[in-house]
Enzyme design. Structure first.
Site, PDB file in Angstrom:
ATOM      1  N   ASP A 207      60.735 -51.392 -27.341  1.00  0.00           N
ATOM      2  CA  ASP A 207      59.347 -50.922 -27.450  1.00  0.00           C
ATOM      3  C   ASP A 207      59.180 -49.689 -26.572  1.00  0.00           C
ATOM      4  O   ASP A 207      58.312 -49.626 -25.705  1.00  0.00           O
ATOM      5  CB  ASP A 207      58.384 -52.028 -27.016  1.00  0.00           C
ATOM      6  N   ASN A 212      55.329 -47.064 -21.793  1.00  0.00           N
ATOM      7  CA  ASN A 212      56.304 -47.835 -21.023  1.00  0.00           C
ATOM      8  C   ASN A 212      57.228 -46.943 -20.204  1.00  0.00           C
ATOM      9  O   ASN A 212      58.282 -47.392 -19.735  1.00  0.00           O
ATOM     10  CB  ASN A 212      57.128 -48.740 -21.942  1.00  0.00           C
ATOM     11  N   ASP A 224      58.721 -52.474 -17.950  1.00  0.00           N
ATOM     12  CA  ASP A 224      58.419 -53.514 -18.934  1.00  0.00           C
ATOM     13  C   ASP A 224      59.472 -53.617 -20.034  1.00  0.00           C
ATOM     14  O   ASP A 224      59.348 -53.000 -21.097  1.00  0.00           O
ATOM     15  CB  ASP A 224      57.038 -53.302 -19.550  1.00  0.00           C
TER      16      ASP A 224
END
Length: 331
Positions: A207, A212, A224
């Protein structure tokens, strides 16, 4: 804890108690950070910098999958790749491991790392991120996940679409049209992304959007790894692209210039960009639908329950079908 209110018992007092149980002396400051899938807090520590605690959504991951997330983070950090890895008990309470449990909540504690979301507005910045992604994927290919997911066309596509259709989410006048459109779109995606086009799979972030990545004067660092999984390299690259075809071409060229200093990139994976974008669009709506019983979601995304959202989503999927069927991005 219940499925429709998984964090109802996670009070500020419980958060502080959890940190104290893990060996930290809290000073009472608790700041909720922007997170919906999990709950994340910055917590003040007496005579020490603040830490960040992530409380995992109950029932989402098995313990073994969380341990693999942590182990991957530590592998990357050991190679001096700027990933924020969880603190382990060796440094805190004399025991091993980085997954804690308190009053039924599983959580991990991270050092606080500040920064801003990157604009990636210069070739230098994009090459910088590309170099780190190349190094991350190099480490990722040196091992494998056993308990974490593999990127799946079925899960992101058909299963997500069917979940949306199985609920009373969109106006009646749009449901049949949505079903027909997504059938056409997913048939094209499945044809183009079958077996991920033969791409080499490895452990990836999963992701890797700009939210992030945090940027400081020392450069980027990745935060993360909650969605790390097994998949093709392009999954960690395409979400960093934005703008027109020419703008994305320029951005991609710069990212790969940095990436290929550490790892070759298969240009055949470029054909997966628009299919992956289509899958993310479908999956995002299903994610909101699946989480709607969590009180945080209606508060944060009130527009999801409005006809206008579904009308705009339908038009976006029409455009995406044209993009999937159109020429792929070429360098």
């Amino acid at each position: 804890m219940t499925a429709d209110a998984p964090y109802s018992d996670l009070s500020p007092e419980t958060v502080l108690d959890a940190l104290e149980a893990a060996g930290h002396r809290c000073d009472g400051r608790v700041l909720a950070l922007n997170s919906y899938e999990n709950r994340v807090y910055q917590i003040g520590i007496e005579d020490a910098p603040p830490v960040v605690a992530k409380f995992y959504r109950p029932g989402r991951w098995a313990d073994a999958a969380i341990h693999e997330e942590h182990a991957f983070s530590h592998e990357l950090a050991a190679q001096e790749i700027p990933v924020v890895a969880p603190l382990s008990r060796e440094a805190q309470a004399g025991a091993s491991g980085s997954l804690f449990v308190h009053r039924g909540f599983r959580y991990a504690i991270f050092p606080r790392r500040g920064g801003r979301w990157p604009e990636l507005g210069t070739a230098t910045d994009r090459e910088w991120v590309g170099r780190f992604l190349g190094r991350i994927h190099g480490v990722g290919r040196a091992g494998r996940f056993v308990h974490r997911r593999q990127l799946s066309v079925a899960d992101l596509g058909r299963n997500a679409r069917d979940f949306v259709l199985g609920g009373d989410w969109m106006p009646d006048y749009l449901a049949t049209k949505y079903e027909d459109l997504t059938d056409s779109l997913l048939e094209e995606v499945e044809a183009q992304a079958d077996g991920w086009g033969g791409a080499r799979l490895g452990r990836i972030l999963g992701d890797c959007h700009r939210g992030n990545i945090l940027w400081t004067e020392l450069g980027p660092h990745f935060v993360d790894l909650d969605d790390c999984l097994t998949g093709p390299a392009i999954q960690d690259i395409w979400m960093l692209l934005a703008g027109s075809q020419q703008e994305m071409r320029t951005e991609l060229t710069d990212l790969l210039k940095g990436y290929e200093q550490f790892l070759p990139f298969d240009r055949g994976e470029l054909a997966l960009i628009e299919p992956l974008r289509a899958l993310r669009m479908i999956h995002y709506s299903a994610w909101l639908a699946r989480r709607w019983d969590d009180p945080a979601f209606p508060r944060a995304f009130p527009w999801f329950a409005e006809p206008r959202y579904w009308e705009e989503h339908y038009r976006a999927l029409e455009d995406q079908l044209a993009a999937v069927m159109g020429p792929r991005l070429e360098l």
